[in-house]
Write a protein that holds these residues in place. Structure first.
Motif, PDB file in Angstrom:
ATOM      1  N   ARG A 224     -29.433 -38.829 -13.852  1.00 13.94           N
ATOM      2  CA  ARG A 224     -28.685 -37.576 -13.690  1.00 13.94           C
ATOM      3  C   ARG A 224     -27.311 -37.812 -13.073  1.00 13.94           C
ATOM      4  NH1 ARG A 224     -29.070 -33.043 -14.638  1.00 13.94           N
ATOM      5  NH2 ARG A 224     -30.960 -31.875 -14.517  1.00 13.94           N
ATOM      6  N   GLY A 225     -27.240 -38.722 -12.122  1.00 14.21           N
ATOM      7  CA  GLY A 225     -25.959 -39.029 -11.496  1.00 14.21           C
ATOM      8  C   GLY A 225     -24.958 -39.582 -12.503  1.00 14.21           C
ATOM      9  N   LEU A 226     -25.429 -40.438 -13.403  1.00 17.84           N
ATOM     10  CA  LEU A 226     -24.555 -40.983 -14.432  1.00 17.84           C
ATOM     11  C   LEU A 226     -24.063 -39.874 -15.345  1.00 17.84           C
ATOM     12  CD1 LEU A 226     -23.190 -43.221 -16.052  1.00 17.84           C
ATOM     13  CD2 LEU A 226     -25.375 -43.542 -17.256  1.00 17.84           C
ATOM     14  N   VAL A 227     -24.954 -39.012 -15.774  1.00 21.78           N
ATOM     15  CA  VAL A 227     -24.565 -37.914 -16.665  1.00 21.78           C
ATOM     16  C   VAL A 227     -23.540 -37.008 -15.979  1.00 21.78           C
ATOM     17  CG1 VAL A 227     -25.401 -35.898 -17.933  1.00 21.78           C
ATOM     18  CG2 VAL A 227     -26.732 -38.010 -17.950  1.00 21.78           C
ATOM     19  N   GLU A 228     -23.718 -36.760 -14.700  1.00 17.90           N
ATOM     20  CA  GLU A 228     -22.752 -35.939 -13.959  1.00 17.90           C
ATOM     21  C   GLU A 228     -21.386 -36.618 -13.886  1.00 17.90           C
ATOM     22  OE1 GLU A 228     -24.635 -35.155 -10.218  1.00 17.90           O
ATOM     23  OE2 GLU A 228     -26.040 -33.715 -11.085  1.00 17.90           O
ATOM     24  N   ARG A 229     -21.374 -37.935 -13.705  1.00 22.00           N
ATOM     25  CA  ARG A 229     -20.092 -38.655 -13.676  1.00 22.00           C
ATOM     26  C   ARG A 229     -19.419 -38.635 -15.046  1.00 22.00           C
ATOM     27  NH1 ARG A 229     -23.359 -42.112 -10.817  1.00 22.00           N
ATOM     28  NH2 ARG A 229     -23.239 -43.754 -12.403  1.00 22.00           N
TER      29      ARG A 229
ATOM     30  N   ARG B 189     -17.546 -35.396 -15.886  1.00 26.68           N
ATOM     31  CA  ARG B 189     -16.216 -35.208 -15.290  1.00 26.68           C
ATOM     32  C   ARG B 189     -15.117 -35.450 -16.331  1.00 26.68           C
ATOM     33  NH1 ARG B 189     -17.467 -38.904 -10.101  1.00 26.68           N
ATOM     34  NH2 ARG B 189     -19.001 -37.537  -9.132  1.00 26.68           N
ATOM     35  N   HIS B 190     -15.468 -36.217 -17.353  1.00 25.13           N
ATOM     36  CA  HIS B 190     -14.497 -36.572 -18.387  1.00 25.13           C
ATOM     37  C   HIS B 190     -14.711 -35.781 -19.680  1.00 25.13           C
ATOM     38  CE1 HIS B 190     -13.376 -39.916 -15.825  1.00 25.13           C
ATOM     39  NE2 HIS B 190     -14.654 -40.197 -15.712  1.00 25.13           N
ATOM     40  N   ILE B 191     -15.966 -35.559 -20.020  1.00 26.83           N
ATOM     41  CA  ILE B 191     -16.312 -34.840 -21.242  1.00 26.83           C
ATOM     42  C   ILE B 191     -17.118 -33.617 -20.843  1.00 26.83           C
ATOM     43  CG2 ILE B 191     -17.524 -34.970 -23.438  1.00 26.83           C
ATOM     44  CD1 ILE B 191     -16.855 -37.936 -23.482  1.00 26.83           C
ATOM     45  N   PRO B 192     -16.591 -32.424 -21.126  1.00 29.05           N
ATOM     46  CA  PRO B 192     -17.198 -31.205 -20.593  1.00 29.05           C
ATOM     47  C   PRO B 192     -18.624 -30.929 -21.067  1.00 29.05           C
ATOM     48  CG  PRO B 192     -15.276 -30.689 -21.960  1.00 29.05           C
ATOM     49  CD  PRO B 192     -15.381 -32.164 -21.883  1.00 29.05           C
TER      50      PRO B 192
END
Length: 70
Positions: free
Chosen positions: A53-58, A61-64
């Protein structure tokens, strides 16, 4: 997405490159070991469904819009 083939730093770099090209939606598929002929890939696959989940959240930040398919 397989952690050995697509480590988090590479995924974040790719997200930045895609965003720079105007990509607004990204669909990701976690690696599934079923049918994989590479024992080393199966052995190093993440356990459990989905992606970190942390990776997906990061990445978001770049792709909405990021969709993770099972």
């Amino acid at each position: 997405v397989h952690p050995a083939l697509t480590p988090p730093a590479a995924m974040e770099r790719l997200a930045r490159e895609l965003a720079a090209r105007g990509i607004e939606r990204w669909v990701l598929h976690p690696f599934r070991p079923a049918g994989c002929a590479s024992e080393s890939l199966v052995a190093t696959a993440a356990t459990g469904p989905g992606l970190d989940r942390g990776l997906v959240e990061r990445l978001a930040r770049h792709i909405p819009e990021i969709e993770v398919r099972a």
